[in-house]
Design a protein around this motif. Structure first.
Motif, mmCIF file in Angstrom:
data_model
loop_
_atom_site.group_PDB
_atom_site.id
_atom_site.type_symbol
_atom_site.label_atom_id
_atom_site.label_comp_id
_atom_site.label_asym_id
_atom_site.label_seq_id
_atom_site.Cartn_x
_atom_site.Cartn_y
_atom_site.Cartn_z
ATOM 1 N N GLU A 27 9.491 1.539 -1.935
ATOM 2 C CA GLU A 27 10.007 2.751 -2.572
ATOM 3 C C GLU A 27 9.659 3.926 -1.667
ATOM 4 O O GLU A 27 8.499 4.147 -1.337
ATOM 5 C CB GLU A 27 9.375 2.951 -3.946
ATOM 6 N N ILE A 28 10.677 4.667 -1.251
ATOM 7 C CA ILE A 28 10.485 5.811 -0.357
ATOM 8 C C ILE A 28 10.981 7.064 -1.064
ATOM 9 O O ILE A 28 12.146 7.146 -1.457
ATOM 10 C CB ILE A 28 11.235 5.614 0.974
ATOM 11 N N VAL A 52 4.659 0.442 -0.849
ATOM 12 C CA VAL A 52 5.049 -0.948 -0.592
ATOM 13 C C VAL A 52 4.243 -1.826 -1.538
ATOM 14 O O VAL A 52 3.015 -1.722 -1.590
ATOM 15 C CB VAL A 52 4.771 -1.345 0.875
ATOM 16 N N SER A 53 4.941 -2.654 -2.303
ATOM 17 C CA SER A 53 4.236 -3.509 -3.261
ATOM 18 C C SER A 53 4.775 -4.929 -3.191
ATOM 19 O O SER A 53 5.897 -5.168 -2.770
ATOM 20 C CB SER A 53 4.371 -2.952 -4.681
ATOM 21 N N LYS A 54 3.924 -5.857 -3.619
ATOM 22 C CA LYS A 54 4.312 -7.265 -3.645
ATOM 23 C C LYS A 54 5.242 -7.513 -4.819
ATOM 24 O O LYS A 54 5.246 -6.774 -5.800
ATOM 25 C CB LYS A 54 3.067 -8.137 -3.763
ATOM 26 N N THR A 55 6.010 -8.574 -4.700
ATOM 27 C CA THR A 55 6.876 -9.001 -5.793
ATOM 28 C C THR A 55 6.477 -10.417 -6.203
ATOM 29 O O THR A 55 5.586 -11.018 -5.606
ATOM 30 C CB THR A 55 8.357 -8.987 -5.360
ATOM 31 N N GLY A 102 0.825 -1.203 0.000
ATOM 32 C CA GLY A 102 0.000 0.000 0.000
ATOM 33 C C GLY A 102 0.857 1.250 0.000
ATOM 34 O O GLY A 102 2.088 1.187 -0.061
ATOM 35 N N ASN A 103 0.187 2.383 0.049
ATOM 36 C CA ASN A 103 0.869 3.673 0.069
ATOM 37 C C ASN A 103 0.773 4.276 1.461
ATOM 38 O O ASN A 103 -0.287 4.256 2.084
ATOM 39 C CB ASN A 103 0.248 4.630 -0.950
ATOM 40 N N TYR A 104 1.885 4.804 1.919
ATOM 41 C CA TYR A 104 1.962 5.426 3.231
ATOM 42 C C TYR A 104 2.643 6.777 3.074
ATOM 43 O O TYR A 104 3.435 6.976 2.156
ATOM 44 C CB TYR A 104 2.778 4.558 4.199
ATOM 45 N N GLU A 105 2.352 7.695 3.974
ATOM 46 C CA GLU A 105 3.045 8.985 3.956
ATOM 47 C C GLU A 105 3.168 9.505 5.371
ATOM 48 O O GLU A 105 2.442 9.101 6.275
ATOM 49 C CB GLU A 105 2.337 9.999 3.057
#
Length: 110
Positions: free
Chosen positions: A88-89, A76-79, A57-60
């Protein structure tokens, strides 16, 4: 002769001021890149040592570093590998500004 000397001095001082300004701008940019990288690394380290499981998901949020407020967005994503997450930040100085720095890392799911 005095006028010519003053003209040469004024041209030299103008060039010196321009070079100094460029040096200050580059130094400020490098400082911001360094601090934003530290913010991203700190956030990723928090994920690594956290006892809570993280979901895709997306966080901030924001963090303070060097007496400045830094804003980060994390995706944050699955692989393909089920036990591995891609993180990714992006870090910026102001909310909704283009990122100064981006960190991409992988985290083993807990």
């Amino acid at each position: 002769e005095i006028l010519i000397a003053m003209l040469v001095i004024s041209i030299a001082l103008t060039a010196l001021i321009k070079a100094t300004t460029q040096t200050v701008n580059v130094t400020q940019h490098l400082q911001n890149k360094t601090f934003s990288q530290w913010v991203a690394l700190n956030k990723f380290t928090e994920l690594q040592i956290s006892k809570q499981s993280i979901r895709a998901g997306n966080y901030e949020g924001s963090s303070e570093m060097a007496n400045q407020q830094w804003f980060w967005e994390m995706n944050v994503s699955k692989t393909v590998q089920k036990s591995l997450l891609r993180v990714e930040i992006n870090v910026s100085l102001k909310e909704n500004d283009p990122p100064i720095n981006k960190l991409i890392a992988f985290l083993g799911s807990q």
